[in-house]
Design a protein around this motif. Structure first.
Motif, PDB file in Angstrom:
ATOM      1  N   PRO A  24       6.123  -6.234  -8.893  1.00 47.68           N
ATOM      2  CA  PRO A  24       7.420  -5.590  -8.710  1.00 47.68           C
ATOM      3  C   PRO A  24       7.536  -4.956  -7.325  1.00 47.68           C
ATOM      4  N   ALA A  25       8.750  -4.738  -6.917  1.00 44.43           N
ATOM      5  CA  ALA A  25       9.024  -4.170  -5.592  1.00 44.43           C
ATOM      6  C   ALA A  25       8.436  -2.768  -5.465  1.00 44.43           C
ATOM      7  N   GLY A  26       8.050  -2.420  -4.237  1.00 44.49           N
ATOM      8  CA  GLY A  26       7.615  -1.053  -3.957  1.00 44.49           C
ATOM      9  C   GLY A  26       6.128  -0.789  -4.091  1.00 44.49           C
ATOM     10  N   LEU A  27       5.315  -1.809  -4.440  1.00 40.47           N
ATOM     11  CA  LEU A  27       3.871  -1.583  -4.514  1.00 40.47           C
ATOM     12  C   LEU A  27       3.323  -1.396  -3.106  1.00 40.47           C
ATOM     13  N   ALA A  28       2.305  -0.577  -2.973  1.00 41.35           N
ATOM     14  CA  ALA A  28       1.716  -0.300  -1.666  1.00 41.35           C
ATOM     15  C   ALA A  28       0.829  -1.464  -1.223  1.00 41.35           C
ATOM     16  N   VAL A  29       1.002  -1.911   0.009  1.00 36.17           N
ATOM     17  CA  VAL A  29       0.173  -2.959   0.602  1.00 36.17           C
ATOM     18  C   VAL A  29      -0.217  -2.505   2.003  1.00 36.17           C
ATOM     19  N   THR A  30      -1.488  -2.632   2.337  1.00 33.04           N
ATOM     20  CA  THR A  30      -1.972  -2.338   3.681  1.00 33.04           C
ATOM     21  C   THR A  30      -2.396  -3.647   4.327  1.00 33.04           C
ATOM     22  N   ILE A  31      -1.908  -3.926   5.523  1.00 36.49           N
ATOM     23  CA  ILE A  31      -2.272  -5.141   6.242  1.00 36.49           C
ATOM     24  C   ILE A  31      -3.111  -4.759   7.452  1.00 36.49           C
ATOM     25  N   THR A  32      -4.274  -5.401   7.596  1.00 32.43           N
ATOM     26  CA  THR A  32      -5.106  -5.183   8.772  1.00 32.43           C
ATOM     27  C   THR A  32      -5.283  -6.500   9.521  1.00 32.43           C
ATOM     28  N   TYR A  33      -5.607  -6.397  10.784  1.00 34.45           N
ATOM     29  CA  TYR A  33      -5.761  -7.550  11.673  1.00 34.45           C
ATOM     30  C   TYR A  33      -7.169  -7.512  12.240  1.00 34.45           C
ATOM     31  N   ASN A  34      -8.037  -8.405  11.752  1.00 38.23           N
ATOM     32  CA  ASN A  34      -9.458  -8.380  12.130  1.00 38.23           C
ATOM     33  C   ASN A  34     -10.037  -6.983  11.932  1.00 38.23           C
ATOM     34  N   GLY A  35      -9.615  -6.297  10.857  1.00 35.85           N
ATOM     35  CA  GLY A  35     -10.133  -4.977  10.522  1.00 35.85           C
ATOM     36  C   GLY A  35      -9.388  -3.802  11.130  1.00 35.85           C
ATOM     37  N   SER A  36      -8.418  -4.072  12.002  1.00 36.78           N
ATOM     38  CA  SER A  36      -7.662  -3.005  12.663  1.00 36.78           C
ATOM     39  C   SER A  36      -6.253  -2.919  12.080  1.00 36.78           C
ATOM     40  N   ALA A  37      -5.698  -1.720  12.018  1.00 34.28           N
ATOM     41  CA  ALA A  37      -4.321  -1.544  11.553  1.00 34.28           C
ATOM     42  C   ALA A  37      -3.311  -1.858  12.654  1.00 34.28           C
TER      43      ALA A  37
END
Length: 61
Positions: A24-37
Motif C-alpha cells: 500500500p501507498a506510504g510505506l517507508a523505503v530507503t534507497i542507497t547508491y553503492n551504500g551511500s544515501a
C-alpha cells in the motif's frame, strides 16, 4: 511491494535519484547508491539498494 522508477538517466553532471512507489501507498523505503544515501553525479553503473523500513504483520483469528 515496492516498484522502482527513474533507474536510467542521461548524464548531465547533476545527481539522479531513483524513486520507489509502494503498495500500500506510504510505506517507508530507503534507497542507497553503492551504500551511500547521496545520488551519483558521475557517469557509469551504480548499484541501487532499496530497503523497506516497514514490517507489516497480519494475523487471522
Amino acid at each position: 511491494m515496492a516498484t522502482l522508477g527513474n533507474l536510467s538517466a542521461t548524464y548531465d553532471g547533476s545527481p539522479k535519484s531513483a524513486t520507489a512507489t509502494t503498495t500500500p501507498a506510504g510505506l517507508a523505503v530507503t534507497i542507497t547508491y553503492n551504500g551511500s544515501a547521496i545520488p551519483p553525479t558521475t557517469p557509469g553503473t551504480i548499484r541501487s539498494s532499496p530497503r523497506s523500513a516497514t514490517l507489516t504483520i497480519t494475523s487471522v483469528c
